[in-house]
Design an enzyme around this catalytic site. Structure first.
Site, PDB file in Angstrom:
ATOM      1  N   CYS A  70      44.760  66.626  47.158  1.00 10.63           N
ATOM      2  CA  CYS A  70      44.511  67.895  46.842  1.00 10.63           C
ATOM      3  C   CYS A  70      44.206  68.868  48.144  1.00 10.63           C
ATOM      4  O   CYS A  70      43.507  68.254  49.129  1.00 10.63           O
ATOM      5  CB  CYS A  70      43.485  68.043  46.035  1.00 10.63           C
ATOM      6  SG  CYS A  70      42.815  69.603  46.003  1.00 10.63           S
ATOM      7  N   HIS A 101      43.191  71.650  48.689  1.00 12.38           N
ATOM      8  CA  HIS A 101      41.977  72.288  48.740  1.00 12.38           C
ATOM      9  C   HIS A 101      40.803  71.603  49.257  1.00 12.38           C
ATOM     10  O   HIS A 101      39.859  72.066  49.952  1.00 12.38           O
ATOM     11  CB  HIS A 101      41.475  72.901  47.467  1.00 12.38           C
ATOM     12  CG  HIS A 101      42.610  73.817  46.819  1.00 12.38           C
ATOM     13  ND1 HIS A 101      43.021  73.927  45.413  1.00 12.38           N
ATOM     14  CD2 HIS A 101      43.679  74.587  47.529  1.00 12.38           C
ATOM     15  CE1 HIS A 101      43.994  74.809  45.476  1.00 12.38           C
ATOM     16  NE2 HIS A 101      44.305  75.137  46.685  1.00 12.38           N
ATOM     17  N   GLN A 140      49.096  70.271  42.110  1.00 12.04           N
ATOM     18  CA  GLN A 140      49.825  69.615  41.032  1.00 12.04           C
ATOM     19  C   GLN A 140      51.009  70.679  40.671  1.00 12.04           C
ATOM     20  O   GLN A 140      52.015  70.165  40.176  1.00 12.04           O
ATOM     21  CB  GLN A 140      48.876  69.321  39.862  1.00 12.04           C
ATOM     22  CG  GLN A 140      49.767  68.628  38.779  1.00 12.04           C
ATOM     23  CD  GLN A 140      48.927  68.125  37.541  1.00 12.04           C
ATOM     24  OE1 GLN A 140      47.709  67.833  38.032  1.00 12.04           O
ATOM     25  NE2 GLN A 140      49.239  68.000  36.247  1.00 12.04           N
ATOM     26  N   HIS A 173      41.910  64.688  38.838  1.00 14.97           N
ATOM     27  CA  HIS A 173      41.805  65.113  40.123  1.00 14.97           C
ATOM     28  C   HIS A 173      40.350  64.909  40.780  1.00 14.97           C
ATOM     29  O   HIS A 173      39.242  65.350  40.060  1.00 14.97           O
ATOM     30  CB  HIS A 173      41.871  66.972  40.316  1.00 14.97           C
ATOM     31  CG  HIS A 173      43.260  67.268  40.122  1.00 14.97           C
ATOM     32  ND1 HIS A 173      43.914  67.713  41.105  1.00 14.97           N
ATOM     33  CD2 HIS A 173      44.125  67.240  39.169  1.00 14.97           C
ATOM     34  CE1 HIS A 173      45.209  68.065  40.705  1.00 14.97           C
ATOM     35  NE2 HIS A 173      45.241  67.707  39.445  1.00 14.97           N
TER      36      HIS A 173
END
Length: 339
Positions: free
Chosen positions: A229, A231, A270, A298
């Site tokens: 991810c 982020h 995603q 996640h």
């Protein structure tokens, strides 16, 4: 005869609402229609057993009606059309033939207008033969380090120092026994987790595109995907399901998994990952339609934040016939057992 004593009519073997329009039990299915279907199937099989042909070079993938492809012997052959309209005779309602989920679905079905967002990651061409597929700033420098071991080692040293700083910031002692060598190991692991930045779609496909007279769904399910991810730099893992309807060209099945692997081994979200895989297949094969569905968990919302361990995220990207026709899309989702 007294109406009360009339024999009860025998029920049909198969109710009319359960008969497929293409079934021989359907009244409209004539002997002529059956003969044509048999001939079409036979020709499809026969064409796959014809004279050998060389795999298609991606550099020559031109699918306009007026383009012609050079053969090794000097002859030419018309390329396949980018998109072929297929009649849906079984649809009762004409509106379902062009079943748009949204008014935006009526946009021209060209690769730049299908579903690509205007972001730094997807605004670039899918295939960049001079560099990488959807390269990010600084990615080419990493690619060129393959030919310069000194520069590659300098990058690892810099990354290891950053990891050591992280360990110090969280209150750890980077010099204690358990963490001895951890910065270097993590640096190498991070380079592997993001190795997709160094890969090119052309090298992944590697001429594994072949002529085949097949116009039905091709699906590869349950492709395991591991990504990071962007982020929070924590993993998200799941499975991807890829399907497409060929337009006289098919790709090696393992290449579908390799394309998913290439785009997943990057910092991702995603939604973009799903879209990139679909658009890559659209540009490589120019099929009638492409569908990609991804389901993943996640860790950024499992280990932290809301900490919902059972939450699963599903994303999809439908292009071409998969997006335009509800019946085709439903067939794809039904074969995935996701409806």
């Amino acid at each position: 005869m007294d109406p009360e004593h009339q024999p009860v009519p025998r029920p049909r073997a198969i109710p009319s609402h359960l008969i497929n329009g293409h079934s021989p039990l359907h009244p409209s299915y004539t002997a002529e229609r059956e003969r044509e279907d048999r001939e079409h199937t036979y020709e499809s099989i026969k064409s796959s057993m014809g004279p050998p042909r060389e795999p298609i070079d991606l550099a020559n993938l031109s699918l306009n009606n007026h383009d012609r492809t050079e053969r090794p012997n000097g002859s030419q052959q018309n390329s396949a059309q980018q998109y072929e309209e297929v009649e849906d005779a079984d649809l009762d309602d004409l509106d379902l033939k062009v079943a748009a989920r949204d008014d935006r679905d009526e946009a021209p079905l060209t690769p730049p207008a299908t579903a690509r967002s205007m972001s730094p990651f997807t605004a670039n061409p899918t295939i960049d033969f001079d560099g990488l597929s959807w390269p990010s700033a600084g990615t080419l420098a990493r690619l060129h380090e393959r030919e310069s071991p000194e520069d590659a080692q300098a990058r690892l040293t810099k990354l290891s120092g950053a990891v050591r700083t992280i360990l110090e910031c969280i209150g750890e002692d980077p010099d204690r026994e358990g963490l001895h060598g951890t910065p270097e190991r993590y640096a190498k692991a991070m380079m592997f987790f993001t190795k997709g930045y160094e890969e090119n779609l052309r090298d992944i496909v590697n001429n594994a595109v072949f002529h085949e007279d097949h116009d039905e769904l091709v699906i590869v399910k349950d492709i395991e995907v591991f990504s990071l991810c962007e982020h929070h730099l924590v993993p998200f893992t799941g499975k991807m399901h890829i399907g497409y309807i060929p337009s006289r060209r098919v790709i090696g099945l393992s290449k579908l998994a390799r394309i998913a692997e290439m785009f997943s081994r990057r910092l991702q979200v995603q939604e973009r990952l799903t879209k990139q895989v679909a658009l890559a297949l659209l540009e490589v094969l120019k099929p009638q339609g492409v569908g990609v569905v991804m389901e993943s968990s996640h860790l950024c919302m499992v280990m932290r934040g809301v900490q919902k361990t059972g939450a699963t995220t599903t994303t999809s990207c439908m292009l071409g016939a998969m997006r335009k026709r509800a019946k085709t899309r439903d067939e794809f989702l039904t074969l995935l057992n996701r409806r």
